[in-house]
Design a protein around this motif. Structure first.
Motif, PDB file in Angstrom:
ATOM      1  N   MET A  23       1.055  -1.283   0.107  1.00  0.00           N
ATOM      2  CA  MET A  23       0.106  -0.064   0.161  1.00  0.00           C
ATOM      3  C   MET A  23       0.916   1.149   0.031  1.00  0.00           C
ATOM      4  SD  MET A  23      -2.912  -0.937   3.059  1.00  0.00           S
ATOM      5  CE  MET A  23      -3.331   0.782   2.956  1.00  0.00           C
ATOM      6  N   LEU A  24       1.947   1.395   0.632  1.00  0.00           N
ATOM      7  CA  LEU A  24       2.964   2.439   1.005  1.00  0.00           C
ATOM      8  C   LEU A  24       4.191   1.752   1.034  1.00  0.00           C
ATOM      9  CD1 LEU A  24       3.454   5.155   1.348  1.00  0.00           C
ATOM     10  CD2 LEU A  24       3.217   4.890   3.937  1.00  0.00           C
ATOM     11  N   SER A  25       5.255   2.392   0.246  1.00  0.00           N
ATOM     12  CA  SER A  25       6.664   1.758   0.386  1.00  0.00           C
ATOM     13  C   SER A  25       7.471   3.036   0.652  1.00  0.00           C
ATOM     14  CB  SER A  25       7.100   0.997  -1.020  1.00  0.00           C
ATOM     15  OG  SER A  25       8.330   0.569  -0.813  1.00  0.00           O
ATOM     16  N   LYS A  26       8.453   2.831   1.710  1.00  0.00           N
ATOM     17  CA  LYS A  26       9.307   3.706   2.141  1.00  0.00           C
ATOM     18  C   LYS A  26      10.714   2.989   2.125  1.00  0.00           C
ATOM     19  CE  LYS A  26       6.539   7.367   2.886  1.00  0.00           C
ATOM     20  NZ  LYS A  26       6.720   8.596   2.249  1.00  0.00           N
ATOM     21  N   PRO A  27      11.894   3.657   2.487  1.00  0.00           N
ATOM     22  CA  PRO A  27      13.180   3.009   2.436  1.00  0.00           C
ATOM     23  C   PRO A  27      13.275   1.991   3.374  1.00  0.00           C
ATOM     24  CG  PRO A  27      13.403   5.576   1.740  1.00  0.00           C
ATOM     25  CD  PRO A  27      12.111   5.213   1.960  1.00  0.00           C
ATOM     26  N   ASN A  28      12.724   2.263   4.584  1.00  0.00           N
ATOM     27  CA  ASN A  28      12.913   1.698   5.754  1.00  0.00           C
ATOM     28  C   ASN A  28      11.750   0.580   6.112  1.00  0.00           C
ATOM     29  OD1 ASN A  28      15.178   3.202   6.303  1.00  0.00           O
ATOM     30  ND2 ASN A  28      14.440   4.197   7.949  1.00  0.00           N
ATOM     31  N   TYR A  29      10.645   0.841   5.495  1.00  0.00           N
ATOM     32  CA  TYR A  29       9.532  -0.144   5.802  1.00  0.00           C
ATOM     33  C   TYR A  29       8.346   0.041   4.482  1.00  0.00           C
ATOM     34  CZ  TYR A  29       6.796   4.037   6.667  1.00  0.00           C
ATOM     35  OH  TYR A  29       6.088   5.537   6.463  1.00  0.00           O
ATOM     36  N   ILE A  97      10.619   6.215  11.817  1.00  0.00           N
ATOM     37  CA  ILE A  97      11.291   4.937  12.090  1.00  0.00           C
ATOM     38  C   ILE A  97      12.573   5.417  12.300  1.00  0.00           C
ATOM     39  CG2 ILE A  97      12.332   2.723  11.002  1.00  0.00           C
ATOM     40  CD1 ILE A  97       9.742   2.224   9.836  1.00  0.00           C
ATOM     41  N   ASP A  98      13.211   5.116  13.523  1.00  0.00           N
ATOM     42  CA  ASP A  98      14.445   5.497  13.684  1.00  0.00           C
ATOM     43  C   ASP A  98      15.250   4.314  14.070  1.00  0.00           C
ATOM     44  OD1 ASP A  98      13.903   8.231  14.084  1.00  0.00           O
ATOM     45  OD2 ASP A  98      13.014   7.845  15.841  1.00  0.00           O
ATOM     46  N   LYS A 131      12.225  -3.118   7.109  1.00  0.00           N
ATOM     47  CA  LYS A 131      13.309  -3.784   6.215  1.00  0.00           C
ATOM     48  C   LYS A 131      14.653  -3.822   7.071  1.00  0.00           C
ATOM     49  CE  LYS A 131      11.058  -1.824   2.154  1.00  0.00           C
ATOM     50  NZ  LYS A 131      11.357  -0.677   1.164  1.00  0.00           N
ATOM     51  N   SER A 132      14.487  -4.611   8.028  1.00  0.00           N
ATOM     52  CA  SER A 132      15.614  -5.002   9.057  1.00  0.00           C
ATOM     53  C   SER A 132      15.404  -6.091  10.084  1.00  0.00           C
ATOM     54  CB  SER A 132      16.128  -3.590   9.763  1.00  0.00           C
ATOM     55  OG  SER A 132      17.081  -3.846  10.774  1.00  0.00           O
ATOM     56  N   LYS A 133      16.383  -6.909  10.439  1.00  0.00           N
ATOM     57  CA  LYS A 133      16.304  -7.818  11.201  1.00  0.00           C
ATOM     58  C   LYS A 133      16.707  -7.473  12.581  1.00  0.00           C
ATOM     59  CE  LYS A 133      15.327 -11.634  10.723  1.00  0.00           C
ATOM     60  NZ  LYS A 133      13.781 -11.954  10.923  1.00  0.00           N
ATOM     61  N   LYS A 134      16.972  -6.007  13.046  1.00  0.00           N
ATOM     62  CA  LYS A 134      17.319  -5.527  14.194  1.00  0.00           C
ATOM     63  C   LYS A 134      15.972  -5.767  15.019  1.00  0.00           C
ATOM     64  CE  LYS A 134      20.893  -2.334  13.037  1.00  0.00           C
ATOM     65  NZ  LYS A 134      21.164  -0.927  13.310  1.00  0.00           N
ATOM     66  N   MET A 135      16.379  -5.818  16.567  1.00  0.00           N
ATOM     67  CA  MET A 135      15.105  -5.767  17.370  1.00  0.00           C
ATOM     68  C   MET A 135      13.998  -4.594  17.261  1.00  0.00           C
ATOM     69  SD  MET A 135      15.133  -5.903  21.575  1.00  0.00           S
ATOM     70  CE  MET A 135      15.381  -4.324  21.881  1.00  0.00           C
ATOM     71  N   ILE A 136      13.063  -4.648  17.322  1.00  0.00           N
ATOM     72  CA  ILE A 136      11.832  -3.823  17.128  1.00  0.00           C
ATOM     73  C   ILE A 136      11.082  -3.423  18.388  1.00  0.00           C
ATOM     74  CG2 ILE A 136       9.700  -2.959  15.889  1.00  0.00           C
ATOM     75  CD1 ILE A 136      10.243  -4.841  13.700  1.00  0.00           C
ATOM     76  N   GLU A 137      11.262  -1.859  18.570  1.00  0.00           N
ATOM     77  CA  GLU A 137      10.647  -1.189  19.787  1.00  0.00           C
ATOM     78  C   GLU A 137       9.528  -0.345  19.344  1.00  0.00           C
ATOM     79  OE1 GLU A 137      11.649   2.436  22.824  1.00  0.00           O
ATOM     80  OE2 GLU A 137      13.055   0.523  22.815  1.00  0.00           O
ATOM     81  N   ILE A 138       8.382  -0.228  19.605  1.00  0.00           N
ATOM     82  CA  ILE A 138       7.133   0.260  19.236  1.00  0.00           C
ATOM     83  C   ILE A 138       6.834   1.491  20.548  1.00  0.00           C
ATOM     84  CG2 ILE A 138       4.799   0.475  18.584  1.00  0.00           C
ATOM     85  CD1 ILE A 138       5.386  -2.292  17.432  1.00  0.00           C
ATOM     86  N   LYS A 139       6.848   2.774  19.853  1.00  0.00           N
ATOM     87  CA  LYS A 139       6.305   3.832  20.980  1.00  0.00           C
ATOM     88  C   LYS A 139       4.995   4.119  20.716  1.00  0.00           C
ATOM     89  CE  LYS A 139       9.555   7.014  19.867  1.00  0.00           C
ATOM     90  NZ  LYS A 139      10.122   8.299  19.974  1.00  0.00           N
TER      91      LYS A 139
END
Length: 139
Positions: A23-29, A97-98, A131-139
């Motif tokens: 639906m929406l594509s950005k560099p990070n997600y 997304i940081d 688009k990463s395998k790092k741990m995710i934290e949601i604020k």
């Protein structure tokens, strides 16, 4: 002439992708999928990082067209259920997304519908591909 037709058919078959565009594509997600229907009646999110969990997405007929089996090797996913709503049109916005050295911090905002919308009960849900395998934290 037959060779030309056969070559054209083969080229056409191999050039067609098996996944739908997001639906929406950005560099990070990517926001892969969103619907007013199909989510849970209560609000929650689930971070999908392992192949066992990812297989759940591959089996879901609404989500399956947006993902490939190889995606789990390079990406993580967030399944967002917005809970029961009294009208159609609720959506979400990925505010930021940081990417830090050890994790990805995702900020998501619920957007209420504007204007005249249908007033029937919905259960909106979204799938976000990080688009990463790092741990995710949601604020």
């Amino acid at each position: 002439m037959k060779k030309i037709i056969i070559t054209f058919l083969i080229f056409t078959l191999f050039s067609c992708g098996s996944t739908k565009p997001p639906m929406l594509s950005k560099p990070n997600y990517d926001v892969l999928f969103g619907s007013d229907y199909g989510g849970a009646s209560f609000q929650f999110y689930e971070i999908i990082t392992e192949e066992k969990e990812f297989n759940m997405l591959l089996k879901d007929k609404m989500i399956k067209p947006y993902v490939k089996k190889e995606d789990i090797e390079t990406c993580n996913f967030i399944l967002v259920n917005m809970g029961e709503k009294k009208q159609e049109g609720y959506t979400l916005e990925v505010k930021s997304i940081d990417e830090l050295t050890d994790k990805i911090v995702v900020s998501i905002k619920e957007i209420e519908p504007k204007g005249a919308v249908k007033t029937n009960t919905t259960n909106p849900c979204y799938v976000i591909k990080i688009k990463s395998k790092k741990m995710i934290e949601i604020k």
